[in-house]
Motif scaffolding. Structure first.
Motif, PDB file in Angstrom:
ATOM      1  N   LEU A 176      -9.376  98.578  33.494  1.00  0.00           N
ATOM      2  CA  LEU A 176      -9.651  98.326  34.909  1.00  0.00           C
ATOM      3  C   LEU A 176     -10.023  96.875  35.103  1.00  0.00           C
ATOM      4  O   LEU A 176     -10.577  96.221  34.194  1.00  0.00           O
ATOM      5  CB  LEU A 176     -10.817  99.209  35.389  1.00  0.00           C
ATOM      6  CG  LEU A 176     -10.750 100.697  35.084  1.00  0.00           C
ATOM      7  CD1 LEU A 176     -12.027 101.381  35.599  1.00  0.00           C
ATOM      8  CD2 LEU A 176      -9.515 101.332  35.704  1.00  0.00           C
ATOM      9  N   ASP A 193     -12.564  95.083  40.129  1.00  0.00           N
ATOM     10  CA  ASP A 193     -12.622  95.831  41.392  1.00  0.00           C
ATOM     11  C   ASP A 193     -12.308  97.307  41.201  1.00  0.00           C
ATOM     12  O   ASP A 193     -12.264  98.064  42.175  1.00  0.00           O
ATOM     13  CB  ASP A 193     -11.625  95.228  42.403  1.00  0.00           C
ATOM     14  CG  ASP A 193     -12.002  93.816  42.808  1.00  0.00           C
ATOM     15  OD1 ASP A 193     -13.223  93.561  42.884  1.00  0.00           O
ATOM     16  OD2 ASP A 193     -11.092  93.014  43.026  1.00  0.00           O
ATOM     17  N   ALA A 245      -9.418  98.493  39.949  1.00  0.00           N
ATOM     18  CA  ALA A 245      -7.981  98.764  39.954  1.00  0.00           C
ATOM     19  C   ALA A 245      -7.503  99.005  38.537  1.00  0.00           C
ATOM     20  O   ALA A 245      -7.938  98.359  37.581  1.00  0.00           O
ATOM     21  CB  ALA A 245      -7.227  97.600  40.578  1.00  0.00           C
ATOM     22  N   ASN A 297      -4.562 104.541  41.713  1.00  0.00           N
ATOM     23  CA  ASN A 297      -4.431 103.171  41.235  1.00  0.00           C
ATOM     24  C   ASN A 297      -5.751 102.425  41.305  1.00  0.00           C
ATOM     25  O   ASN A 297      -5.816 101.227  41.071  1.00  0.00           O
ATOM     26  CB  ASN A 297      -3.361 102.411  42.022  1.00  0.00           C
ATOM     27  CG  ASN A 297      -3.642 102.479  43.529  1.00  0.00           C
ATOM     28  OD1 ASN A 297      -4.749 102.802  43.960  1.00  0.00           O
ATOM     29  ND2 ASN A 297      -2.624 102.176  44.331  1.00  0.00           N
ATOM     30  N   HIS A 298      -6.796 103.211  41.630  1.00  0.00           N
ATOM     31  CA  HIS A 298      -8.118 102.598  41.777  1.00  0.00           C
ATOM     32  C   HIS A 298      -9.170 103.670  41.540  1.00  0.00           C
ATOM     33  O   HIS A 298      -9.005 104.814  41.973  1.00  0.00           O
ATOM     34  CB  HIS A 298      -8.257 102.006  43.187  1.00  0.00           C
ATOM     35  CG  HIS A 298      -9.528 101.249  43.405  1.00  0.00           C
ATOM     36  ND1 HIS A 298     -10.726 101.868  43.691  1.00  0.00           N
ATOM     37  CD2 HIS A 298      -9.789  99.908  43.364  1.00  0.00           C
ATOM     38  CE1 HIS A 298     -11.658 100.961  43.828  1.00  0.00           C
ATOM     39  NE2 HIS A 298     -11.117  99.750  43.642  1.00  0.00           N
TER      40      HIS A 298
END
Length: 521
Positions: free
Chosen positions: A87, A90, A92, A106-107
């Protein structure tokens, strides 16, 4: 099938145990899942950091892409229960070890990641599962390339999709089988134990039920067979068993009540005894009613027949009777008519008193003055019978609280009886006094007294002892006197004098102690 209390209790116990077992199974599985997650996160809380150091993911202060790819391939083969994600700062997802077609996010949220980094003891702490939009799982995480110079996070999902599949298979197989057997065995043991306890608890209730059924099918007067459950003892509902009951269960004048069943048994015992007693009283009252009807018929028929005979004789033989004989016939007929009228009046008065239609109107009054007036009223009759009627005692009495007219009626009756039964040349003494602070009047005659066998029945309607002879009275006066005294909350008693004759005493209440009596017919 469900008519007995035991069956209903058993069914209720079964349903309750089934519900508790299912709830326990659900809670256990849920708790076991949370416990397993906590253990897994506690054991692997440093897994991400270990992977970084062991696989040389950091090189020259930065991430080594080749080592990262090698790590993804290696752990997908040797430990498919975990999933590794890289990751950015943030949250992501930059890279991962999973099949790309299975990634739904995706996050991921950084909040649980920061919490676990700050405090490693916070478990189970759930983070977002990239393979689901709403599912969360336990994880291990570490900043990369280092904590002092974070460029992202190595995010390791400890219980990945393959682990879930394996756990589901195990739960659907051996675990569920073991849980089911454990549940069935527990329910069976609890059910058997519960049924045994219910059987013991309802044993006394079944015994009481049998006793009630036997009492219902009996004639309510004969003794029932003795039943002796552990705490329900001596349930004899008939008069014949009252003595035995009183000598055992009621020896201390109170039943031994330990719970509701004992109380129910004691209440049934008392109810059955009262029913049996009331049945006996009803039988006795019915016999008294029959006897009363016979006595009333006789007492009404005698003066009526006498009066009718003399009038018919006067009508048929008027021309052959002298004026003196006609007067004698008329006098006798008039005397019998008055006797009949007095008897009817007394019957109506007694009926009104027993039905409580005639109620006393109490008021305070000096009893000594009333007695003096009544004695003066009866002195002419005593003089005609060659009797001495005297008044003595203490005139300083507390005020009586009673009905003046009713009290005078009782005194008239007692003094009239004394005049009727006392021989000529003797005396009657009326004595006023007090007993226990309550005014009292005693009428002492010089008659033959009352036979001992007659004393308990002297106040019963139509009762006339052997010594009464043919006095012209129907035996209602003393019964009326007793009911009047009971209505006024007073008392009347009789005893034989040692010197001969009888003594009738009435006691009246004072105002503070006045309490209307209950008539027991």
């Amino acid at each position: 099938m469900l008519k007995t209390l035991y069956t209903r209790l058993s069914l209720g116990l079964f349903l309750l145990l089934l519900a508790v077992g299912l709830l326990y199974t659900f809670i256990s599985l849920y708790s076991l899942r949370g416990y397993s997650a906590s253990v897994s996160q506690a054991l692997h809380q440093d897994l991400a950091q270990t992977l970084v150091s062991d696989r040389n993911l950091v090189s020259d202060g930065g991430l080594n892409p080749g080592a990262l790819e090698e790590l993804f391939s290696l752990y997908m083969a040797i430990n498919p229960s975990i999933e590794i994600y890289l990751l950015d700062l943030d949250g992501a997802i930059l890279s991962y070890s999973a099949n790309p077609t299975q990634i739904k996010r995706n996050h991921v949220s950084l909040t649980p990641i920061h919490q676990l980094i700050e405090d490693r003891s916070l478990y189970p702490l759930l983070g977002d599962d990239p393979r689901s939009h709403d599912r969360q799982k336990v994880f291990s995480v570490t900043p990369v390339p280092s904590t002092d110079n974070p460029q992202g996070y190595l995010y390791v999902v400890l219980r990945g999709e393959q682990y879930d599949a394996a756990e589901t298979m195990a739960r659907g197989g051996k675990v569920l089988e073991m849980s089911a057997w454990a549940l069935l065995v527990s329910l069976a043991v609890a059910m058997v134990g519960g049924l045994a306890i219910f059987h013991l608890l309802t044993r006394r209730l079944r015994s009481l039920t049998r006793l009630v059924a036997e009492f219902e099918n009996s004639d309510k007067r004969q003794p029932l067979p003795s039943h002796h459950p552990s705490a329900l003892q001596h349930s004899h509902p008939s008069e014949a068993s009252v003595a035995h009951f009183s000598n055992t269960r009621w020896r201390n004048k109170q039943p031994v009540v330990r719970d509701e069943i004992d109380y129910l048994g004691a209440s049934f015992d008392d109810m059955a005894r009262r029913i049996a007693s009331q049945i006996e009283q009803l039988k006795e009252k019915d016999a008294q009613r029959r006897q009363l009807i016979a006595q009333v018929s006789h007492d009404l028929r005698t003066p009526l027949a006498s009066m009718q005979g003399y009038i018919e004789s006067l009508q048929l033989r008027r021309d052959r009777l002298s004026p003196e004989e006609q007067d004698r016939f008329l006098t006798i007929a008039l005397k019998e008519g008055r006797r009949l009228s007095r008897l009817v009046d007394e019957l109506f008065e007694l009926a009104a008193l027993e039905a409580r239609e005639k109620q006393p109107v109490p008021e305070p009054f000096p009893l000594a003055e009333l007695v003096h007036d009544v004695v003066q009223k009866h002195r002419p009759a005593a003089y005609e019978s060659q009797l001495t009627l005297s008044l003595s005692g203490d005139p300083e009495l507390p005020l009586a609280y009673a009905d003046l007219a009713m009290t005078e009626r009782v005194l008239d009756n007692l003094i009239s009886n004394a005049i009727a039964y006392s021989p000529a040349g003797s005396g009657i003494n009326v004595v006023v006094g007090q007993t226990g602070g309550e005014p009292e009047v005693c009428v002492k005659d010089s008659g033959p007294g009352i036979a001992e066998q007659d004393l308990p029945h002297i106040f019963e309607p139509f009762y006339r002892g052997d010594a009464s002879g043919d006095s012209g009275h129907a035996g209602l006066g003393l019964a009326i006197a007793r009911r009047i005294m009971m209505l006024q909350g007073g008392d009347i008693r009789v005893e034989n004098l040692a010197t001969g004759g009888a003594c009738f005493c009435i006691r009246l209440p004072v105002k503070a102690a006045f309490s209307p009596g209950v008539i027991n017919t």
